[in-house]
Enzyme design. Structure first.
Site, PDB file in Angstrom:
ATOM      1  N   HIS A   7      24.900  -8.566  -2.064  1.00  0.00           N
ATOM      2  CA  HIS A   7      24.684  -9.507  -3.160  1.00  0.00           C
ATOM      3  C   HIS A   7      23.870  -8.862  -4.284  1.00  0.00           C
ATOM      4  CE1 HIS A   7      22.717 -13.426  -4.656  1.00  0.00           C
ATOM      5  NE2 HIS A   7      23.982 -13.500  -4.997  1.00  0.00           N
ATOM      6  N   ARG A   8      24.430  -8.813  -5.474  1.00  0.00           N
ATOM      7  CA  ARG A   8      23.808  -8.123  -6.623  1.00  0.00           C
ATOM      8  C   ARG A   8      23.448  -6.700  -6.200  1.00  0.00           C
ATOM      9  NH1 ARG A   8      19.612 -13.077  -8.232  1.00  0.00           N
ATOM     10  NH2 ARG A   8      21.052 -14.739  -7.680  1.00  0.00           N
ATOM     11  N   GLU A  34      28.717  -7.518  -4.763  1.00  0.00           N
ATOM     12  CA  GLU A  34      28.861  -8.694  -5.628  1.00  0.00           C
ATOM     13  C   GLU A  34      28.021  -8.436  -6.871  1.00  0.00           C
ATOM     14  OE1 GLU A  34      27.730 -12.806  -7.104  1.00  0.00           O
ATOM     15  OE2 GLU A  34      26.450 -11.131  -6.570  1.00  0.00           O
ATOM     16  N   ASP A  36      27.234  -9.857 -11.252  1.00  0.00           N
ATOM     17  CA  ASP A  36      27.354 -10.958 -12.216  1.00  0.00           C
ATOM     18  C   ASP A  36      27.597 -10.399 -13.616  1.00  0.00           C
ATOM     19  OD1 ASP A  36      26.398 -13.142 -10.345  1.00  0.00           O
ATOM     20  OD2 ASP A  36      24.693 -11.768 -10.252  1.00  0.00           O
ATOM     21  N   HIS A  49      22.244 -11.180 -13.854  1.00  0.00           N
ATOM     22  CA  HIS A  49      22.456 -12.521 -13.282  1.00  0.00           C
ATOM     23  C   HIS A  49      22.205 -13.663 -14.262  1.00  0.00           C
ATOM     24  CE1 HIS A  49      21.417 -16.215 -11.069  1.00  0.00           C
ATOM     25  NE2 HIS A  49      22.409 -15.841 -10.283  1.00  0.00           N
ATOM     26  N   GLU A 111      31.493 -11.735 -10.373  1.00  0.00           N
ATOM     27  CA  GLU A 111      31.297 -13.154 -10.700  1.00  0.00           C
ATOM     28  C   GLU A 111      31.195 -13.325 -12.205  1.00  0.00           C
ATOM     29  OE1 GLU A 111      27.908 -15.303  -9.007  1.00  0.00           O
ATOM     30  OE2 GLU A 111      28.334 -16.939 -10.400  1.00  0.00           O
ATOM     31  N   LYS A 113      29.951 -15.163 -15.150  1.00  0.00           N
ATOM     32  CA  LYS A 113      28.826 -16.100 -15.316  1.00  0.00           C
ATOM     33  C   LYS A 113      29.030 -16.961 -16.558  1.00  0.00           C
ATOM     34  CE  LYS A 113      25.692 -15.809 -12.035  1.00  0.00           C
ATOM     35  NZ  LYS A 113      25.691 -16.958 -11.141  1.00  0.00           N
ATOM     36  N   ASP A 231      21.827 -10.323   0.580  1.00  0.00           N
ATOM     37  CA  ASP A 231      20.894  -9.457  -0.148  1.00  0.00           C
ATOM     38  C   ASP A 231      20.501  -8.236   0.681  1.00  0.00           C
ATOM     39  OD1 ASP A 231      20.617 -11.128  -2.410  1.00  0.00           O
ATOM     40  OD2 ASP A 231      19.086 -12.345  -1.427  1.00  0.00           O
TER      41      ASP A 231
END
Ligand code: G3P
Ligand code: CA
Length: 247
Positions: A7-8, A34, A36, A49, A111, A113, A231
């Site tokens: 995640h990120r 992943e 953003d 993000h 993703e 945003k 994460d």
């Protein structure tokens, strides 16, 4: 086997949405990352993000009000003093270029945003870039903005899309099918076991986020969901390895 998406990048141990965070996730054994994406004032897709840069960088202001050149001057690793070389906010192009050059064929969950800001042209720019790098088969586009997902599917049905959601959506797999999406990305509390199983059985992949504690990781590995988004990709990787039956 349930895949692991960082995640990120590896946001639990590294500055989120930076190149070192993505590199760390892949080093740790993640099957995917992943990230953003927002649009700068001059229309460049960048990886961060929040709508504002204040939380994660030493700058201030909205991404939409800053040019890419301006954004690049800020440090996105400000809370990590041990990282002495500043980490700039990456452009999407930089991340795609890293993925295209890597020997590891990891997945990119991009993703969009655009659930708060509109960012006209975001879908077109992102899809054009994915196509330029020939990464269509390695990308999953997700968004909380399902109108945007519909637009992406119309523009390029080859690229997988995932419905992001936070609530107890009724039969989310049916909803995803109605849209033409191939997967659902629920917040972990909405990812109940029966939903996961009905969804996976009907061909809709489930990838809950953000799965950080070991007990939840183990439950999701056992549920047979396509992936977890975490994460802590290294922790997840080691746990999954331990769990594998000896042959
Ligand atoms: O894509 C899953 C997850 O990242 C969505 O929530 O707020 O962490 O972008 P958020
Ligand atoms: Ca995200």
């Amino acid at each position: 086997m349930t895949k692991i998406f960082g995640h990120r990048g590896a946001a639990g141990t590294h500055p989120e949405n930076t190149m070192i965070s993505f590199e760390e996730a892949i080093r740790a054994g993640a099957d995917g990352i992943e990230l953003d994406v927002h649009l700068t004032k001059d229309g460049i897709p960048v990886v961060i993000h929040d709508e504002q840069i204040d939380r994660t960088t030493d700058g201030t202001g909205y991404v939409r009000d800053l040019t890419y050149e301006e954004l690049k001057t800020y440090n996105a690793a400000k809370d990590f003093p041990e990282i002495t070389e500043g980490q700039a906010i990456p452009s999407l192009e930089e991340v795609l270029s890293f993925a295209a050059a890597s020997k590891m064929l990891f997945i990119l969950n991009i993703e969009l945003k655009n659930d708060i800001e509109d960012y006209p042209g975001l879908e077109e720019k992102v899809i054009e870039m994915i196509t330029q790098f020939q990464l269509e088969q390695r990308v999953i586009l997700s968004s909380f903005n399902h109108y945007s997902l519909m637009k992406c599917m119309k523009m390029n049905p080859q690229i997988e899309t995932a419905v992001l959601y936070m609530e107890g959506l009724y039969q989310p797999y049916e909803y995803a099918k109605k849209l033409g999406a191939r997967s659902i990305h629920p917040v972990l509390h909405a990812a109940k076991i029966d939903i996961i199983q009905l969804s996976e059985q009907s061909g809709i992949s489930v990838r809950p986020f953000t799965v950080n504690d070991e007990e939840a990781m183990l439950q999701f590995f056992e549920s047979g969901c396509s992936a977890i988004i975490t994460d802590f990709p290294e922790k997840a990787f080691l746990l999954r390895k331990k769990q594998k039956p000896a042959r």
